[in-house]
Design an enzyme around this catalytic site. Sequence first.
Site, mmCIF file in Angstrom:
data_model
loop_
_atom_site.group_PDB
_atom_site.id
_atom_site.type_symbol
_atom_site.label_atom_id
_atom_site.label_comp_id
_atom_site.label_asym_id
_atom_site.label_seq_id
_atom_site.Cartn_x
_atom_site.Cartn_y
_atom_site.Cartn_z
ATOM 1 N N CYS A 1 -1.368 -18.250 -31.741
ATOM 2 C CA CYS A 1 -0.348 -17.883 -30.754
ATOM 3 C C CYS A 1 0.276 -16.526 -31.061
ATOM 4 O O CYS A 1 0.661 -15.799 -30.163
ATOM 5 C CB CYS A 1 0.711 -18.963 -30.684
ATOM 6 S SG CYS A 1 1.313 -19.435 -32.291
ATOM 7 N N LYS B 1 0.795 -36.906 -29.091
ATOM 8 C CA LYS B 1 -0.332 -36.724 -28.167
ATOM 9 C C LYS B 1 -1.059 -35.447 -28.601
ATOM 10 O O LYS B 1 -0.655 -34.344 -28.260
ATOM 11 C CB LYS B 1 0.184 -36.589 -26.731
ATOM 12 C CG LYS B 1 -0.770 -37.087 -25.662
ATOM 13 C CD LYS B 1 -2.120 -36.421 -25.625
ATOM 14 C CE LYS B 1 -2.109 -35.134 -24.817
ATOM 15 N NZ LYS B 1 -3.443 -34.455 -24.860
ATOM 16 N N GLU C 1 7.131 -24.277 -27.825
ATOM 17 C CA GLU C 1 6.478 -23.180 -28.564
ATOM 18 C C GLU C 1 5.289 -22.758 -27.725
ATOM 19 O O GLU C 1 4.294 -23.484 -27.657
ATOM 20 C CB GLU C 1 5.990 -23.673 -29.936
ATOM 21 C CG GLU C 1 7.074 -24.217 -30.824
ATOM 22 C CD GLU C 1 7.946 -23.149 -31.431
ATOM 23 O OE1 GLU C 1 7.599 -21.960 -31.326
ATOM 24 O OE2 GLU C 1 8.983 -23.506 -32.003
ATOM 25 N N GLY D 1 1.966 -25.257 -26.779
ATOM 26 C CA GLY D 1 0.827 -25.087 -25.885
ATOM 27 C C GLY D 1 1.048 -23.902 -24.978
ATOM 28 O O GLY D 1 1.783 -22.970 -25.313
ATOM 29 N N SER D 2 0.433 -23.959 -23.821
ATOM 30 C CA SER D 2 0.458 -22.801 -22.926
ATOM 31 C C SER D 2 1.814 -22.666 -22.229
ATOM 32 O O SER D 2 2.539 -23.648 -22.044
ATOM 33 C CB SER D 2 -0.642 -22.962 -21.875
ATOM 34 O OG SER D 2 -0.411 -24.138 -21.140
ATOM 35 N N THR D 3 2.121 -21.453 -21.838
ATOM 36 C CA THR D 3 3.389 -21.190 -21.159
ATOM 37 C C THR D 3 3.460 -21.942 -19.837
ATOM 38 O O THR D 3 4.503 -22.491 -19.467
ATOM 39 C CB THR D 3 3.553 -19.670 -20.957
ATOM 40 O OG1 THR D 3 3.687 -19.074 -22.256
ATOM 41 C CG2 THR D 3 4.783 -19.328 -20.132
ATOM 42 N N GLU E 1 -2.255 -13.262 -22.319
ATOM 43 C CA GLU E 1 -2.756 -13.857 -23.556
ATOM 44 C C GLU E 1 -4.229 -14.232 -23.382
ATOM 45 O O GLU E 1 -4.577 -14.983 -22.472
ATOM 46 C CB GLU E 1 -1.936 -15.105 -23.882
ATOM 47 C CG GLU E 1 -2.322 -15.722 -25.203
ATOM 48 C CD GLU E 1 -1.533 -16.992 -25.497
ATOM 49 O OE1 GLU E 1 -1.439 -17.864 -24.623
ATOM 50 O OE2 GLU E 1 -1.026 -17.104 -26.625
HETATM 51 P P1 NAD Z 1 -2.216 -26.547 -23.139
HETATM 52 O O1 NAD Z 1 -0.865 -26.216 -22.651
HETATM 53 O O2 NAD Z 1 -3.326 -26.589 -22.176
HETATM 54 O O3 NAD Z 1 -2.222 -27.985 -23.828
HETATM 55 C C1 NAD Z 1 -1.377 -28.311 -24.923
HETATM 56 C C2 NAD Z 1 -1.180 -29.811 -24.964
HETATM 57 O O4 NAD Z 1 -0.458 -30.237 -23.813
HETATM 58 C C3 NAD Z 1 -2.474 -30.634 -24.973
HETATM 59 O O5 NAD Z 1 -2.268 -31.754 -25.804
HETATM 60 C C4 NAD Z 1 -2.612 -31.054 -23.516
HETATM 61 O O6 NAD Z 1 -3.358 -32.229 -23.311
HETATM 62 C C5 NAD Z 1 -1.164 -31.273 -23.131
HETATM 63 N N1 NAD Z 1 -0.862 -31.125 -21.706
HETATM 64 C C6 NAD Z 1 -1.540 -30.394 -20.777
HETATM 65 N N2 NAD Z 1 -0.925 -30.498 -19.576
HETATM 66 C C7 NAD Z 1 0.156 -31.287 -19.764
HETATM 67 C C8 NAD Z 1 1.218 -31.731 -18.913
HETATM 68 N N3 NAD Z 1 1.283 -31.386 -17.617
HETATM 69 N N4 NAD Z 1 2.187 -32.495 -19.445
HETATM 70 C C9 NAD Z 1 2.160 -32.831 -20.757
HETATM 71 N N5 NAD Z 1 1.193 -32.457 -21.599
HETATM 72 C C10 NAD Z 1 0.201 -31.680 -21.119
HETATM 73 O O7 NAD Z 1 -2.469 -25.533 -24.336
HETATM 74 P P2 NAD Z 1 -3.794 -25.340 -25.212
HETATM 75 O O8 NAD Z 1 -4.782 -24.645 -24.358
HETATM 76 O O9 NAD Z 1 -4.155 -26.623 -25.869
HETATM 77 O O10 NAD Z 1 -3.257 -24.370 -26.381
HETATM 78 C C11 NAD Z 1 -3.273 -22.998 -26.305
HETATM 79 C C12 NAD Z 1 -1.882 -22.467 -26.025
HETATM 80 O O11 NAD Z 1 -0.971 -22.898 -27.034
HETATM 81 C C13 NAD Z 1 -1.827 -20.967 -26.051
HETATM 82 O O12 NAD Z 1 -1.096 -20.475 -24.951
HETATM 83 C C14 NAD Z 1 -1.064 -20.655 -27.350
HETATM 84 O O13 NAD Z 1 -0.390 -19.443 -27.370
HETATM 85 C C15 NAD Z 1 -0.145 -21.815 -27.453
HETATM 86 N N6 NAD Z 1 0.296 -21.979 -28.838
HETATM 87 C C16 NAD Z 1 1.592 -21.634 -29.181
HETATM 88 C C17 NAD Z 1 2.040 -21.750 -30.501
HETATM 89 C C18 NAD Z 1 3.452 -21.362 -30.907
HETATM 90 O O14 NAD Z 1 3.876 -21.688 -32.018
HETATM 91 N N7 NAD Z 1 4.216 -20.699 -30.074
HETATM 92 C C19 NAD Z 1 1.167 -22.229 -31.477
HETATM 93 C C20 NAD Z 1 -0.140 -22.549 -31.096
HETATM 94 C C21 NAD Z 1 -0.555 -22.431 -29.776
#
Ligand code: NAD
Length: 479
Positions: free
Chosen positions: A282, A174, A248, A226-228, A382
Site C-alpha cells: 500500500c 474475514k 487503511e 483494502g481498496s479505497t 494506485e
Molecule cells: P479489496 O478492497 O478488494 O478487498 C479487501 C477485503 O475486503 C477482501 O477481504 C474482500 O473480500 C473484502 N471486501 C470486498 N468488498 C467488500 C464489501 N463491499 N464489504 C466488505 N468487505 C468487502 O482490496 P484488495 O484488492 O484485497 O487489496 C488491495 C488494496 O488494499 C489496495 O488498494 C491497497 O492499497 C490496500 N492496502 C492498504 C493498506 C494500508 O495499510 N493502508 C495495506 C495493504 C493494502
Amino acid sequence: MRTQLHINGQWLDGGAGTFPTHNPATGKVIAEVAAANTTDVDAAVTAAGTAFTSPEWAEMAPTTRARLLYRLADLLEQSGDELANLETTDQGQPLFVSSGISVPNAVEHFRYYAGWVTKITGITGPVSTPGVDYRTRREPLGVCALITPWNFPLAILSWKLAPALATGNTVVIKPAEQTPLSTLRLAELAQEAGFPAGVINVVTGGPDVGKALVDHPNVAKISFTGSTEVGRAIGASAGHELKHVSLELGGKTPSIITADADIAAAVQGNLMGGLLNSGQVCAAYSRLYVDRSRNDEFVNKLAEAAEAMTIGKGEDPTTQIGPLVSAEQLERVDSYVQIGRNEGAELVTGGSRADGELADGYFYRPTVFAQVEQNMRIAREEIFGPVLSVLPYDDPEELATLANDSAYGLAAVIWSRDIGTANRLANAVKAGTVYINMPPMLDAAAAWGGMKSSGSGREMGWEAILAYTEVKSIWTALT
Ligand code: NAD
C-alpha cells in the site's frame, strides 16, 4: 491444515460450498476453502458476542490474557517456516519476504500487544466540580469485524487481531478470498494457545461475506484494510449505523529525490520501496520526483538495477520479484502499462509479462517509466504492481505542492543530504508516515495509517489501543 470456517471453537463447512485458492506462481489450485453464507456470518457474530460477555473472557486477569498472546506469538514463531511457505504458496511473495518480514512482523505484533495488556489505564481527572471524584476506564468495544486484503495476509491480520484481543474484544475475521490460508492456520494456533471458544472466529468467502459482516447489527467495530473504493462503502455503512471504524486504504507514495541526494542510496531504497512484493504494497514508492539535473543519472541507474533483479517463484531463495497475486491483478498492471505508453510516458524497461518457464504464473517484469507528468494516470492512480514512474521537477519550492497533489496520503519519502530540507518537506507533505533517506518500514510500536483517501484511524503503537477501546467517565459523589 483446516480449510473450514472457524466458529465458536468448531471447524465447520460453509453454507455456500467451497471456493478454490490458487498458487500465483503456477496458476494451480492449492486448496478448496469453505465459503460462508449469511447464516454462517450470523453464527460467527453471535459466538463472538456471547464470548465477549462470558466471564471466561470478560473477567480474565490481564496477566492471563497477556500470557495467551505471548503463547500465540511463540506458536507462530515455532511454525515460522510452515507459515512462510504457506504465505509464499498462497500469496506469491518471495520467501525472503514471507520468512523475513511477514512472519516476524506478525510475531512481534503479538508480543508487543501482550506487553500492553497489563498497562491499559484510565485517568483520575481534576474536574472543577466540587465534592466529586472523577475517573475514566478504557473499555473494549465488543465484536470487531477484521477484514483483510491479499497483499500481506498474515501481517495485516496481526496488526488488527493483536490489539483487538489485548484490549478484551472478540473478533470475526474475514480474510481476502485470494489468500485465506495463513489466517486459517493462525486460527488453529490460537486455539492451541488456549483462547476460549468464540473469541476468535473466521469466516471465509468473497466480498458478500465481508458485506454481511459489515452490515451485521451486532458488530461494534469494523477494521478494514483494502481498496479505497470498498473502504468508502464500508465507511458510509458504518457511519449510518454509528459503528466504530478504522480504514487503511490505498496509496500513491511520492518519493522526493533532491539535487543533493545520494543517488545510489535513492536507487536502492526506491527499488526496495517500490518493488517489494512486486509493488503490491500500500505504501509502495511509486511516483518518484527527481531534480531534473539528476534525472538521467537516476533513471539509468534505476532501470539498470531493476533489470538485474531476479524474477522467479517465491519458494526459490534467489527470487527477488515473485508473481502478482492473481490473473486479474496481472491484467490490471498490464493495462496500466498500456495507459502509460498511450499517455506518452517513456517506457525505459519492463512493460511485459515474464515468459519461458514462468509463463503459467502471474509474473510481471519490473517496469520503469521516465518523463512522467503529474496529470498522467500512472502518476495519479494506485497500480499495485511493479511499476515505477519517474517525474523530473525544476523548482524545489513546488515539491510539497506536487507531492500533495494526490487523492492519497498514506506515506511519503524524502531523499536529501540536507537535514533541514528533508524535515521541512516532511512537515509539509500530507501523509500518515514520512521516511527520510530510507525504504518503508513498519514496526508494532510505530503508528500506521493514512490521510485523505488513504483512510482514517491508525494501527500499531498506542494508537491501536485507543482504536479498540472507548472511554467511560465515572463520577462519584464524595459527600
Ligand atoms: P479489496 O478492497 O478488494 O478487498 C479487501 C477485503 O475486503 C477482501 O477481504 C474482500 O473480500 C473484502 N471486501 C470486498 N468488498 C467488500 C464489501 N463491499 N464489504 C466488505 N468487505 C468487502 O482490496 P484488495 O484488492 O484485497 O487489496 C488491495 C488494496 O488494499 C489496495 O488498494 C491497497 O492499497 C490496500 N492496502 C492498504 C493498506 C494500508 O495499510 N493502508 C495495506 C495493504 C493494502
